[in-house]
Motif scaffolding. Structure first.
Motif, PDB file in Angstrom:
ATOM      1  N   ALA A   1      30.749  25.486 -23.241  1.00 52.73           N
ATOM      2  CA  ALA A   1      30.467  25.285 -21.816  1.00 52.73           C
ATOM      3  C   ALA A   1      28.986  24.972 -21.592  1.00 52.73           C
ATOM      4  O   ALA A   1      28.627  24.113 -20.802  1.00 52.73           O
ATOM      5  CB  ALA A   1      30.873  26.517 -21.021  1.00 52.73           C
ATOM      6  N   ALA A   2      28.126  25.671 -22.336  1.00 49.27           N
ATOM      7  CA  ALA A   2      26.695  25.520 -22.107  1.00 49.27           C
ATOM      8  C   ALA A   2      26.210  24.122 -22.463  1.00 49.27           C
ATOM      9  O   ALA A   2      25.180  23.668 -21.974  1.00 49.27           O
ATOM     10  CB  ALA A   2      25.942  26.562 -22.929  1.00 49.27           C
TER      11      ALA A   2
ATOM     12  N   PHE B   1      38.195  25.318  -9.678  1.00 48.75           N
ATOM     13  CA  PHE B   1      36.810  25.409  -9.212  1.00 48.75           C
ATOM     14  C   PHE B   1      35.863  25.211 -10.385  1.00 48.75           C
ATOM     15  O   PHE B   1      35.749  26.074 -11.246  1.00 48.75           O
ATOM     16  CB  PHE B   1      36.554  26.764  -8.564  1.00 48.75           C
ATOM     17  N   LEU B   2      35.160  24.099 -10.381  1.00 42.10           N
ATOM     18  CA  LEU B   2      34.295  23.811 -11.518  1.00 42.10           C
ATOM     19  C   LEU B   2      33.136  24.803 -11.604  1.00 42.10           C
ATOM     20  O   LEU B   2      32.691  25.158 -12.685  1.00 42.10           O
ATOM     21  CB  LEU B   2      33.760  22.383 -11.425  1.00 42.10           C
ATOM     22  N   ASP B   3      32.648  25.253 -10.441  1.00 40.50           N
ATOM     23  CA  ASP B   3      31.581  26.248 -10.445  1.00 40.50           C
ATOM     24  C   ASP B   3      31.968  27.453 -11.276  1.00 40.50           C
ATOM     25  O   ASP B   3      31.188  27.967 -12.056  1.00 40.50           O
ATOM     26  CB  ASP B   3      31.332  26.747  -9.006  1.00 40.50           C
TER      27      ASP B   3
ATOM     28  N   MET C   1      24.916  14.082 -24.492  1.00 34.62           N
ATOM     29  CA  MET C   1      26.306  14.123 -24.985  1.00 34.62           C
ATOM     30  C   MET C   1      26.750  15.556 -25.251  1.00 34.62           C
ATOM     31  O   MET C   1      26.001  16.370 -25.763  1.00 34.62           O
ATOM     32  CB  MET C   1      26.390  13.351 -26.312  1.00 34.62           C
ATOM     33  N   GLY C   2      27.954  15.835 -24.888  1.00 36.00           N
ATOM     34  CA  GLY C   2      28.481  17.169 -25.112  1.00 36.00           C
ATOM     35  C   GLY C   2      28.743  17.377 -26.592  1.00 36.00           C
ATOM     36  O   GLY C   2      29.111  16.456 -27.302  1.00 36.00           O
TER      37      GLY C   2
ATOM     38  N   ARG D   1      28.061  18.809 -16.287  1.00 33.99           N
ATOM     39  CA  ARG D   1      29.159  18.794 -15.337  1.00 33.99           C
ATOM     40  C   ARG D   1      29.751  17.385 -15.156  1.00 33.99           C
ATOM     41  O   ARG D   1      30.951  17.209 -15.059  1.00 33.99           O
ATOM     42  CB  ARG D   1      28.644  19.321 -13.998  1.00 33.99           C
ATOM     43  N   THR D   2      28.875  16.409 -15.135  1.00 32.76           N
ATOM     44  CA  THR D   2      29.377  15.039 -14.965  1.00 32.76           C
ATOM     45  C   THR D   2      30.287  14.652 -16.122  1.00 32.76           C
ATOM     46  O   THR D   2      31.282  13.963 -15.944  1.00 32.76           O
ATOM     47  CB  THR D   2      28.221  14.037 -14.881  1.00 32.76           C
ATOM     48  N   HIS D   3      29.940  15.109 -17.304  1.00 28.27           N
ATOM     49  CA  HIS D   3      30.771  14.785 -18.462  1.00 28.27           C
ATOM     50  C   HIS D   3      32.134  15.441 -18.348  1.00 28.27           C
ATOM     51  O   HIS D   3      33.153  14.863 -18.689  1.00 28.27           O
ATOM     52  CB  HIS D   3      30.078  15.238 -19.746  1.00 28.27           C
TER      53      HIS D   3
END
Lengths: 327, 563
Positions: free
Chosen positions: B242-243, B217-219, B1-2, B247-249
């Motif tokens: 961010a850390a 751009f998600l990257d 979980m984020g 990415r899926t979340h």
């Protein structure tokens, strides 16, 4: 290299002028004399002044169609004030200059604050000023006041019989000031920025409104000054003077290397443009056999060539840009 | 979980000294006619951080930034900058307050020199006026400090967009900006330019400047940002470190789904793509094997733009163009469509030799192209949805009959073509019904048919372009970056549409900068490098990796050269 490339339009103008001058000097006796050169400046001073004002407007991406009419209005106002109302010549000149400047400012304000296309606003200004001039007097009014004649006779003695007349001096002075303003003052550079990209200039935090009003004010003032010079040179005011002059001025500016879309060019080029104009005219007069309308044909051809040259240059840089942007 | 960190809350387990936020936007509301563009949005930026602001199209990113920079006025909420309430009515005022904006398109004056672009408005003076010498020195010094070494007296327009973008940043730094807003600054940069741009961002961060970074751009989001704020449909969905955000979340939050759902979907896609290559290949072998291409082109080239290329577009097939930015993808499409004049090349439509001298001729032959820059080339922004859709039909009125002859039943265009786009009231009614049908078929979200296209989101604008070309019943449809700058959902939708059109018998040429998209969608991929075609991949060999290898050259190690 890039400096050279940027200045190609100006260099082309200079080359054309040099070729014209040398050609005419070889073809016509006495063409290559100081007197002819001074006459060139003197006769074309009114056109030159309106062209200087026009340079500001075009650099800023606008257009001013009212210059010829404003010049005529000023000339007739001066003549009538001096001759029929007994005003002192200087007071009349000052009033005329104030009037033309105000007209320019007014048009600038309408263009900026009401967001109306400059073409329409200055077209309206052109009709307005011309109409007003003809209401004041339908006929040309000669100016006989001694003070005015004295003013017109001023000049800097060059040789025994040759003066640089005041009209030429005012033209050169205005050119100098204009060159200074465009190159070395913030507002001058704002003019370039505005013509280059209005949106960007706005986002850069430049005062777009002020700059826009400024260029039309300058153009109005220059037209007024052209009217003053007209009265000094002709010793008369003429409500029908300068019909079509706005187009001559635009032609001179463009032939002088200023992009009609704005942002690139300068008043030095305009000087060359005006000189090319005048030289062709003088050469045709020297020839004596040709109809003076050949001037128009020559100017038309030159104008087309210069626009083509600009087109070629801008599309070359445009393509380079496109290559970088697109995939 | 984020880890969910709300604005102004303490970051969990923080190492850094907690400082007051530099910018604090609270409860921002903004209404447009009929749309609640921003719904009580909270947003805050700390000093010295790169803060990514992301969300799909129509999420409200641009609106929020416009409110911040004074372009728009908020209908509710408060903004505090450096501890004091911020009131600014224009971008210029925002700059004076210390907030500079870098736009997607370079917003400097291209005709002026680099030095002037940097310093205009506060240029060094001397007793006689502006000092050009000191202006140049200042500019060199300023750019040097950011590691940029260019001739500052040349016009800005003579440099590539990447450099122009960096000059924009340098100007912002020099205007004493404490906060720089960057709205998709990297969208027109290639990989190398983007790297340099990010190096610049790192420097800004090191200097304690804050950056709001908007990108699709998600990257890049993960490469550069410290925190992420996600917006969706005008609401703030969350603020994350961010850390700590997988990415899926992130994608899940953008799409408004639960992270678990997206993870499952991602797994399914991976499984599907593993078997995908076989199925369509088999399908095509049966239905299309050996058919004459609708359009084939031999040795099409233009000096200085593209080395001669041959290609064939077959009905029911997607031909992808892949390559890096500047590789010649768009140039090739434009040549095929006749938008640029080719030096060499032979065109064949249905095996018959034809000449394509311009777009008009191309349209009559059954070609259609949705250009890359939909803002500038594709749509007339002030015209309504309906008008934009029928526009091409009007331009190619004669094409109607031809369309009927070929009888392609693409996307059920039915009777549209035969009537052309005539004027008058009867035609208007037909235009409306035509437009309505496309709006429904393509799922264009608009208030009504007379809404100006300007007000639609990017994805919907793209669909309007599609509808326009479909209305002419083309046989070959060229789509140049149809998914550029639109959100994930809209991308999926466009992909679905392309598949459907193909199934209906259209030949599609699909251009995209995103290799995964090309790989997923194409039956064949033409790979371009440095303005020449380097090869064509057939369906069974298509994968992102194969395309990348083709682009990179045989060894795959060869460094890219920008032309």
């Amino acid at each position: 290299m890039s400096l050279l490339r940027r200045n190609i339009p100006l260099l082309a103008s200079v080359a054309v002028y040099a070729a014209l001058y040398v050609g005419a000097s070889l073809a016509y006796h006495h063409f290559c004399s100081l007197r002819v050169l001074i006459n060139l400046f003197e006769e074309n001073a009114p056109l030159g002044l309106t062209a200087v004002g026009m340079t500001f407007v075009i650099l800023a991406g606008g257009i001013d169609l009212s210059v010829g009419s404003v010049m005529a209005l000023c000339s007739i106002v001066i003549a009538v004030l001096i001759e029929q109302h007994g005003w002192h010549p200087l007071a009349a000149l000052a009033l005329a200059l104030g009037l033309s400047t105000l007209l320019g400012t007014g048009m600038g304000c309408i263009i900026h604050y009401l967001q109306i296309a400059p073409f329409i606003v200055t077209l309206a200004g052109m009709f307005f000023a011309r109409g007003l001039a003809l209401i004041i007097s339908v006929e040309p009014v000669p100016i006989r006041a001694a003070g005015h004649a004295w003013l017109g006779g001023l000049g800097i003695p060059l040789t025994g019989q040759l003066d640089i007349p005041i009209t030429a001096l005012v033209f050169l002075g205005a050119l100098f000031v204009a060159a200074y303003v465009t190159v070395l003052t913030p507002i001058g550079r704002s003019v370039y920025a505005l013509g280059g990209d209005e949106e960007a200039a706005l986002l850069m935090g430049l005062r777009i409104g002020r700059t826009k009003v400024f260029v039309y004010t300058v153009s109005g003032f220059c037209s007024g000054l052209a009217g003053v010079l007209f009265t000094l040179y002709q010793s008369a005011g003429n409500p029908s003077a300068g019909v079509g002059m706005e187009l001559d001025a635009i032609a001179a500016v463009v032939v002088g290397g200023t992009l009609l879309t704005g942002g690139v060019g300068g008043v030095c080029g305009t000087l060359i443009g005006v000189l090319i104009f005048g030289t062709i005219q003088t050469a045709i007069i020297f020839d004596g056999r040709l109809s003076s309308w050949w001037t128009r044909v020559a100017i038309g051809t030159l104008l087309l060539l210069f626009v083509l040259l600009q087109r070629a240059l801008t599309s070359a840089t445009g393509r380079r840009k496109a290559q970088h942007v697109s995939g | 979980m984020g880890v969910r960190v709300w604005a102004a809350c303490l970051p969990a387990g923080s190492i850094a000294v907690v400082s007051d936020p530099l910018l604090q936007m609270r409860g921002i509301d903004k209404w447009f006619p009929g749309v609640h563009a921003l719904n009580h949005v909270d947003f805050s930026v700390r000093p010295g951080e790169v803060h990514a602001l992301i969300g799909g199209n129509g999420a409200g990113k641009s609106t929020l930034l416009k409110v911040l920079t004074g372009v728009l006025r908020a209908d509710g909420g408060s903004i505090t900058f450096e501890g004091t309430p911020l009131v600014c009515g224009s971008p210029a005022e925002a700059v004076r307050c210390g907030i500079s904006t870098i736009y997607q398109e370079v917003n400097l004056v291209r005709t002026l020199s680099v030095a002037e672009n940097l310093l205009l408005g506060r240029a060094p003076r001397a007793w006689y006026g502006l000092s050009w010498r000191r202006m140049r020195m200042r500019a060199v010094e300023l750019l040097g400090g950011l590691g940029i070494d260019i001739d500052v007296s040349r016009p800005l327009g003579s440099y590539p967009v990447g450099v122009q973008q960096m000059v924009c940043v340098a100007r912002a730094v020099d205007t004493d900006a404490r906060l720089i807003v960057m709205d998709e600054p990297t969208s027109s940069l290639d990989a190398r330019e983007t790297r340099r741009f990010f190096a610049l961002l790192e420097q800004l961060r090191a200097r304690g400047l804050s950056v709001i970074f908007v990108t699709h751009f998600l990257d890049q989001v993960y490469r550069i940002s410290d925190r992420i704020t996600i917006l969706r449909n005008g609401r703030q969905v969350g603020v994350f470190e961010a850390a700590a955000l997988p990415r899926t979340h992130l994608v899940a939050h953008m799409l408004g789904r639960s992270p678990a759902e997206v993870e499952a979907a991602a797994g399914a896609t991976a499984a599907a793509s593993a078997v995908a290559p076989e199925r369509p290949a088999a399908e095509h072998a049966t239905t299309l094997g050996g058919a004459t291409p609708v359009l084939s082109v031999h040795d099409l080239g233009r000096c200085g733009t593209l080395a001669p290329v041959s290609l064939a577009a077959r009905a029911g097939e997607v031909l992808g163009f892949a390559g890096l930015l500047g590789s010649g993808r768009t140039e090739l499409a434009r040549l095929v469509f006749g938008a640029d004049r080719a030096d060499s090349g032979v065109f064949e439509v249905d095996g018959r030799r034809v000449k394509i001298k311009g777009p008009r001729r191309a349209i009559l032959l059954g070609l259609a192209m949705a250009p890359e820059d939909r803002q500038a080339d594709g749509l007339v922004q002030d015209l309504s949805v309906r008008e934009n859709i029928v526009l091409a039909l009007q331009a190619a009125g004669r094409r109607g009959a031809a369309g009927g002859r070929t009888g392609s039943e693409n996307a059920g265009c039915g009777d549209a073509g035969g009537r052309g786009g005539g004027f008058g009231w009867g035609a208007r009614a037909r235009q409306r019904s035509l437009a309505r049908r496309f709006v429904e078929q393509l799922g264009i979200v608009c208030a009504d048919l007379d809404q100006p296209v300007r007000n639609l989101s990017g994805g919907n604008q793209q669909k309007v372009i599609l509808a326009r070309w479909l209305a002419c019943r083309p046989r070959v449809l060229i789509l140049d970056e149809p998914t550029r700058g639109i959100d994930v959902g809209a991308k999926a939708e466009i992909e679905r549409l392309v598949r459907e059109l193909c199934r209906a018998g259209l030949a599609v040429i699909f251009i995209s900068a995103e290799l995964d998209e090309v790989a997923r969608l194409s039956d064949r991929v033409l790979v371009l490098r440095d303005r020449r075609a380097v090869g064509t991949l057939e369906r069974s060999r298509i994968s992102e990796e194969a395309i990348m290898a083709a682009i990179a050259g045989k060894g795959g190690q060869e460094p890219f050269q920008q032309p």
